[in-house]
Design a protein around this motif. Structure first.
Motif, PDB file in Angstrom:
ATOM      1  N   ARG A  29       0.844  -1.189   0.000  1.00 37.65           N
ATOM      2  CA  ARG A  29       0.000   0.000   0.000  1.00 37.65           C
ATOM      3  C   ARG A  29       0.886   1.248   0.000  1.00 37.65           C
ATOM      4  N   ILE A  30       0.547   2.174  -0.876  1.00 32.80           N
ATOM      5  CA  ILE A  30       1.260   3.448  -0.917  1.00 32.80           C
ATOM      6  C   ILE A  30       0.409   4.465  -0.160  1.00 32.80           C
ATOM      7  N   PRO A  31       0.946   5.039   0.907  1.00 33.55           N
ATOM      8  CA  PRO A  31       0.155   6.030   1.644  1.00 33.55           C
ATOM      9  C   PRO A  31      -0.266   7.177   0.730  1.00 33.55           C
ATOM     10  N   ARG A  32      -1.533   7.514   0.777  1.00 36.23           N
ATOM     11  CA  ARG A  32      -2.111   8.550  -0.084  1.00 36.23           C
ATOM     12  C   ARG A  32      -1.350   9.874   0.032  1.00 36.23           C
ATOM     13  N   ILE A  33      -0.928  10.199   1.233  1.00 37.03           N
ATOM     14  CA  ILE A  33      -0.233  11.480   1.456  1.00 37.03           C
ATOM     15  C   ILE A  33       1.049  11.569   0.619  1.00 37.03           C
TER      16      ILE A  33
ATOM     17  N   LEU B  30       1.445  10.500  -2.341  1.00 38.73           N
ATOM     18  CA  LEU B  30       1.073  10.807  -3.719  1.00 38.73           C
ATOM     19  C   LEU B  30       0.478  12.201  -3.877  1.00 38.73           C
ATOM     20  N   LEU B  31      -0.223  12.677  -2.850  1.00 40.09           N
ATOM     21  CA  LEU B  31      -1.003  13.897  -3.011  1.00 40.09           C
ATOM     22  C   LEU B  31      -0.443  15.130  -2.312  1.00 40.09           C
ATOM     23  N   ASP B  32       0.343  14.943  -1.271  1.00 37.56           N
ATOM     24  CA  ASP B  32       0.820  16.085  -0.493  1.00 37.56           C
ATOM     25  C   ASP B  32       2.015  16.743  -1.177  1.00 37.56           C
TER      26      ASP B  32
ATOM     27  N   SER C  36       6.183  15.948  -3.120  1.00 32.47           N
ATOM     28  CA  SER C  36       6.156  16.039  -4.580  1.00 32.47           C
ATOM     29  C   SER C  36       7.540  15.893  -5.208  1.00 32.47           C
TER      30      SER C  36
ATOM     31  N   LYS D  54       8.723   6.484  -3.878  1.00 27.74           N
ATOM     32  CA  LYS D  54       7.502   6.299  -3.092  1.00 27.74           C
ATOM     33  C   LYS D  54       7.134   4.815  -3.010  1.00 27.74           C
TER      34      LYS D  54
ATOM     35  N   SER E 155       7.107   2.421   0.349  1.00 25.37           N
ATOM     36  CA  SER E 155       5.970   1.561   0.681  1.00 25.37           C
ATOM     37  C   SER E 155       6.410   0.124   0.931  1.00 25.37           C
TER      38      SER E 155
ATOM     39  N   GLN F 243       2.188  14.698   8.468  1.00 22.69           N
ATOM     40  CA  GLN F 243       0.750  14.873   8.317  1.00 22.69           C
ATOM     41  C   GLN F 243       0.147  15.544   9.546  1.00 22.69           C
TER      42      GLN F 243
END
Length: 154
Positions: free
Chosen positions: A25-29, A31-33, A37, A44, A48, A124
């Motif tokens: 599982r790749i933590p959503r943060i 990818l999106l935070d 970037s 990433k 994971s 986070q």
């Protein structure tokens, strides 16, 4: 590259068959935070995988003298597991180390490095507290303006 013959070789999943695999599982943060970037997608994915290997470390009771969990994941294993060249595996580890998501500790005597996988959650929670603080500051500004306006009307 993928012709119609290739496509025919794969079967559908039926019923509970889809539950038979473990997944990374790749933590959503990540990818999106915006804070993450600068990390490449491959870094990433590697992070994971490192997170996933923490479970194995816990089973093996790989804890240092400060009770911090560590993993041992050699470059050759990363190359084999993820299909990276040696240079790319080292580059992705360096990316993670520069941003602070991992810390490597050399052991010497020909032993592989220990890798501490650090929590992305700290970022986070600090980001959320900053957002909350900013929101509270805005509330105070609005309240003081409202109070000021109502006092002027008396």
């Amino acid at each position: 590259m993928f012709g119609s013959d290739f496509k025919k070789k794969f079967e559908y999943y039926y019923g509970t068959q889809a539950d038979q695999f473990s997944f990374i599982r790749i933590p959503r943060i990540l990818l999106l935070d915006e804070a993450f970037s600068a990390l490449s997608l491959s870094a990433k994915v590697l992070y994971s995988v490192l997170l996933d290997r923490m479970g194995l470390s816990m089973k093996n009771k790989w804890l240092d003298e400060e009770n911090k969990v560590y993993i041992i994941y050699q470059i050759t294993e990363i190359q084999s597991d993820l299909g990276f060249s040696k240079k790319k595996a080292m580059d992705y580890l360096t990316e993670l180390e520069k941003i602070g998501l991992i810390e490597k500790k050399k052991r010497g005597f020909g032993l592989p490095n220990i890798i501490y996988v650090k929590s992305f959650i700290a970022h986070q929670s600090s980001q959320r507290s900053n957002e909350m603080r900013t929101s509270q500051e805005k509330d105070l500004v609005h309240r003081s303006i409202e109070i000021g306006t109502s006092e002027l009307m008396r």
